[in-house]
Design a protein around this motif. Structure first.
Motif, mmCIF file in Angstrom:
data_model
loop_
_atom_site.group_PDB
_atom_site.id
_atom_site.type_symbol
_atom_site.label_atom_id
_atom_site.label_comp_id
_atom_site.label_asym_id
_atom_site.label_seq_id
_atom_site.Cartn_x
_atom_site.Cartn_y
_atom_site.Cartn_z
ATOM 1 N N ASP A 369 2.002 2.703 2.775
ATOM 2 C CA ASP A 369 1.926 1.239 2.669
ATOM 3 C C ASP A 369 0.798 0.826 1.714
ATOM 4 O O ASP A 369 0.953 -0.096 0.904
ATOM 5 C CB ASP A 369 1.685 0.622 4.049
ATOM 6 N N VAL A 370 -0.334 1.513 1.821
ATOM 7 C CA VAL A 370 -1.456 1.223 0.922
ATOM 8 C C VAL A 370 -1.076 1.542 -0.516
ATOM 9 O O VAL A 370 -1.342 0.756 -1.438
ATOM 10 C CB VAL A 370 -2.704 2.030 1.348
ATOM 11 N N TYR A 371 -0.442 2.678 -0.747
ATOM 12 C CA TYR A 371 -0.026 3.051 -2.092
ATOM 13 C C TYR A 371 0.902 1.994 -2.681
ATOM 14 O O TYR A 371 0.774 1.618 -3.858
ATOM 15 C CB TYR A 371 0.702 4.400 -2.077
ATOM 16 N N ALA A 372 1.849 1.539 -1.875
ATOM 17 C CA ALA A 372 2.809 0.531 -2.356
ATOM 18 C C ALA A 372 2.085 -0.738 -2.783
ATOM 19 O O ALA A 372 2.365 -1.316 -3.846
ATOM 20 C CB ALA A 372 3.839 0.228 -1.271
ATOM 21 N N ARG A 373 1.140 -1.169 -1.961
ATOM 22 C CA ARG A 373 0.400 -2.387 -2.293
ATOM 23 C C ARG A 373 -0.435 -2.199 -3.545
ATOM 24 O O ARG A 373 -0.482 -3.084 -4.421
ATOM 25 C CB ARG A 373 -0.483 -2.775 -1.108
ATOM 26 N N MET A 374 -1.101 -1.052 -3.672
ATOM 27 C CA MET A 374 -1.940 -0.810 -4.833
ATOM 28 C C MET A 374 -1.117 -0.690 -6.114
ATOM 29 O O MET A 374 -1.601 -1.014 -7.209
ATOM 30 C CB MET A 374 -2.767 0.455 -4.629
ATOM 31 N N LEU A 375 0.107 -0.207 -5.993
ATOM 32 C CA LEU A 375 0.974 -0.065 -7.164
ATOM 33 C C LEU A 375 1.772 -1.327 -7.460
ATOM 34 O O LEU A 375 2.590 -1.350 -8.384
ATOM 35 C CB LEU A 375 1.914 1.123 -6.977
ATOM 36 N N GLY A 376 1.562 -2.356 -6.634
ATOM 37 C CA GLY A 376 2.220 -3.629 -6.883
ATOM 38 C C GLY A 376 3.685 -3.635 -6.537
ATOM 39 O O GLY A 376 4.483 -4.318 -7.202
ATOM 40 N N SER A 377 4.073 -2.873 -5.508
ATOM 41 C CA SER A 377 5.468 -2.843 -5.094
ATOM 42 C C SER A 377 5.523 -2.900 -3.579
ATOM 43 O O SER A 377 4.491 -2.830 -2.905
ATOM 44 C CB SER A 377 6.149 -1.568 -5.583
ATOM 45 N N ASP A 378 6.708 -3.044 -3.029
ATOM 46 C CA ASP A 378 6.817 -3.001 -1.578
ATOM 47 C C ASP A 378 7.082 -1.559 -1.134
ATOM 48 O O ASP A 378 7.319 -0.674 -1.933
ATOM 49 C CB ASP A 378 7.918 -3.939 -1.063
ATOM 50 N N GLN A 380 9.528 -0.194 0.377
ATOM 51 C CA GLN A 380 10.853 0.319 0.057
ATOM 52 C C GLN A 380 10.931 0.820 -1.378
ATOM 53 O O GLN A 380 11.551 1.829 -1.676
ATOM 54 C CB GLN A 380 11.934 -0.744 0.301
ATOM 55 N N ALA A 381 10.244 0.120 -2.268
ATOM 56 C CA ALA A 381 10.243 0.545 -3.676
ATOM 57 C C ALA A 381 9.517 1.860 -3.837
ATOM 58 O O ALA A 381 9.909 2.734 -4.606
ATOM 59 C CB ALA A 381 9.597 -0.545 -4.550
ATOM 60 N N VAL A 382 8.403 2.033 -3.090
ATOM 61 C CA VAL A 382 7.680 3.306 -3.157
ATOM 62 C C VAL A 382 8.561 4.413 -2.615
ATOM 63 O O VAL A 382 8.661 5.512 -3.196
ATOM 64 C CB VAL A 382 6.363 3.214 -2.350
ATOM 65 N N ALA A 383 9.227 4.157 -1.500
ATOM 66 C CA ALA A 383 10.083 5.177 -0.899
ATOM 67 C C ALA A 383 11.256 5.530 -1.784
ATOM 68 O O ALA A 383 11.800 6.638 -1.721
ATOM 69 C CB ALA A 383 10.584 4.697 0.466
ATOM 70 N N ALA A 384 11.673 4.607 -2.625
ATOM 71 C CA ALA A 384 12.797 4.881 -3.529
ATOM 72 C C ALA A 384 12.376 5.806 -4.643
ATOM 73 O O ALA A 384 13.229 6.367 -5.328
ATOM 74 C CB ALA A 384 13.328 3.575 -4.097
#
Length: 384
Positions: A369-378, A380-384
């Motif tokens: 969740d932290v990675y997704a926020r830091m990368l500017g995505s949600d 689900q986008a990180v998991a994709a």
């Protein structure tokens, strides 16, 4: 993604499942640390390994400058989208290099604070060093490009006292978690064993409480006829300034009733033969040794200090004792070894608590969740 720690051992033992999860999600995962014999296993897991010329116990300015330059060369080479730093020098040096290189996303995990940072001294060389370190930490753990992650509220309070913005940005996790698929409940025996095994798991450094453990073992053995075997799992850490001296180790290894196993690659096998786990540490982030013991359903004795008190509920999952007090530790050991049903009750409660609070997947999910926020995505986008 780059995972940065002071040793390959740390990556292998605490970050491997996170790295493998990232690989499953399609990320190119790099690990950066000092080569200590664990790097081949890290590579075998599909992680790209980079050696870092870091001297963990060094305070020599030239050596520290070389460590920063070494890390800078790795960052220039791989150009990571996100770097995640673990332990003290990676957080401080890694953030400095990452900002010079204008890396877009930095995650810093505070897995425990150095003891000089906790000093109350405000004068002299020690006071000046503490003040400089606090300012460096404050800078490294705040800003729009960074997310600080803490393992216990006490460490957060120490750092946030210098910069309240850190408290607003911080994410808390239950330590590094524990893999419950590996550390399963040990077959429970309702019959008290002929010989009790009391186990210490940790590096043989002063701050882990190994001196108090050995002294408490001496006192306990002298005050009971109950057959007890004290087992120590862990190596002397030559990279740490408070490692147990060779002369002390030689004396301890001659003690009757205390067995030193050295490094144990699979601590689960030792825990399967144990009945009580003891960690008299002076301070922790969140100690994996206690989590693994709890996951196996073993009762524990730990010190009433930050990190340990987050894991152990006194008189529910085990006992808490004052730090640096071998006599108090021996007293509680003697109390517990006389009450096998109570030990089993604590062990069952400990397993339930670890399942509820400290399962590793909770930590990995929070980290993603932290990675997704830091990368500017949600997420689900990180998991994709």
């Amino acid at each position: 993604m780059a995972l940065v720690s002071n040793t390959g051992w740390n990556i292998l033992n605490f970050r491997l499942n996170l790295a493998q999860r990232l690989i499953e999600l399609g990320y190119d995962v790099h690990a950066i640390g000092t080569s200590d014999g664990c790097e081949n296993e890290v590579r075998d897991a599909g992680i790209v390994w980079h050696d870092w010329r870091l001297k963990r116990r060094s305070i020599n300015p030239l050596s520290e400058l070389d460590a920063i330059r070494s890390l800078d060369s790795v960052y220039r080479k791989i150009k990571p989208d996100l770097v995640h730093h673990f332990t003290v020098k990676p957080v401080l040096y890694g953030t400095t290099v990452a900002r010079v290189r204008k890396l877009p996303a930095i995650v810093n995990s505070v897995t425990g604070l150095p003891y000089f940072l906790l000093s109350q001294s405000r004068t002299g060389v020690r006071g000046a060093a503490r003040e400089a370190a606090m300012k460096w930490y404050s800078w490294a753990l705040s800003g729009n490009d960074v997310c600080p992650m803490f393992q216990n509220p006490d460490d957060l309070a120490v750092i946030a006292a210098c910069n309240r913005r850190i408290e607003q940005q911080a994410v808390s996790t239950p330590g590094s978690g524990v893999d419950l698929s590996k550390f399963t409940m040990i077959d429970e025996s309702f019959v008290e064993p002929d010989e009790l095994v009391v186990t210490f798991v940790g590096r043989l450094i002063k701050e882990k409480g190994i001196v108090e453990f050995v002294e408490a073992a001496r006192q306990t053995l002298s005050r009971t006829t109950r057959p007890i075997r004290f087992v120590v799992c862990g190596d002397v850490d030559p990279g740490n300034r408070s490692a147990v001296p060779a002369a002390t180790m030689a004396e301890w290894q001659s003690l009757t009733g205390v067995k030193f196993l050295g490094h144990v690659s699979d601590v689960r096998k030792v825990l399967e033969q144990s009945h009580l786990v003891v960690l008299p540490s002076y301070r922790e982030g969140t100690p994996r040794a206690l989590l693994e013991a709890g996951a196996c359903g073993l009762p524990v004795i730990a010190t009433d200090v930050p990190g340990c008190r987050e894991v152990v509920i006194d008189r529910v999952t085990g006992r808490l004792v004052p730090a640096k007090d071998a006599t108090a530790l021996a007293h509680v050991m003697l109390e517990l070894i006389k009450d096998w049903p109570l030990m089993r009750k604590y062990g069952r409660a400990g397993r339930e608590r670890v399942q509820t609070v400290f399962e590793e997947r909770f930590v990995i999910d929070a980290t993603l969740d932290v990675y997704a926020r830091m990368l500017g995505s949600d997420r689900q986008a990180v998991a994709a």
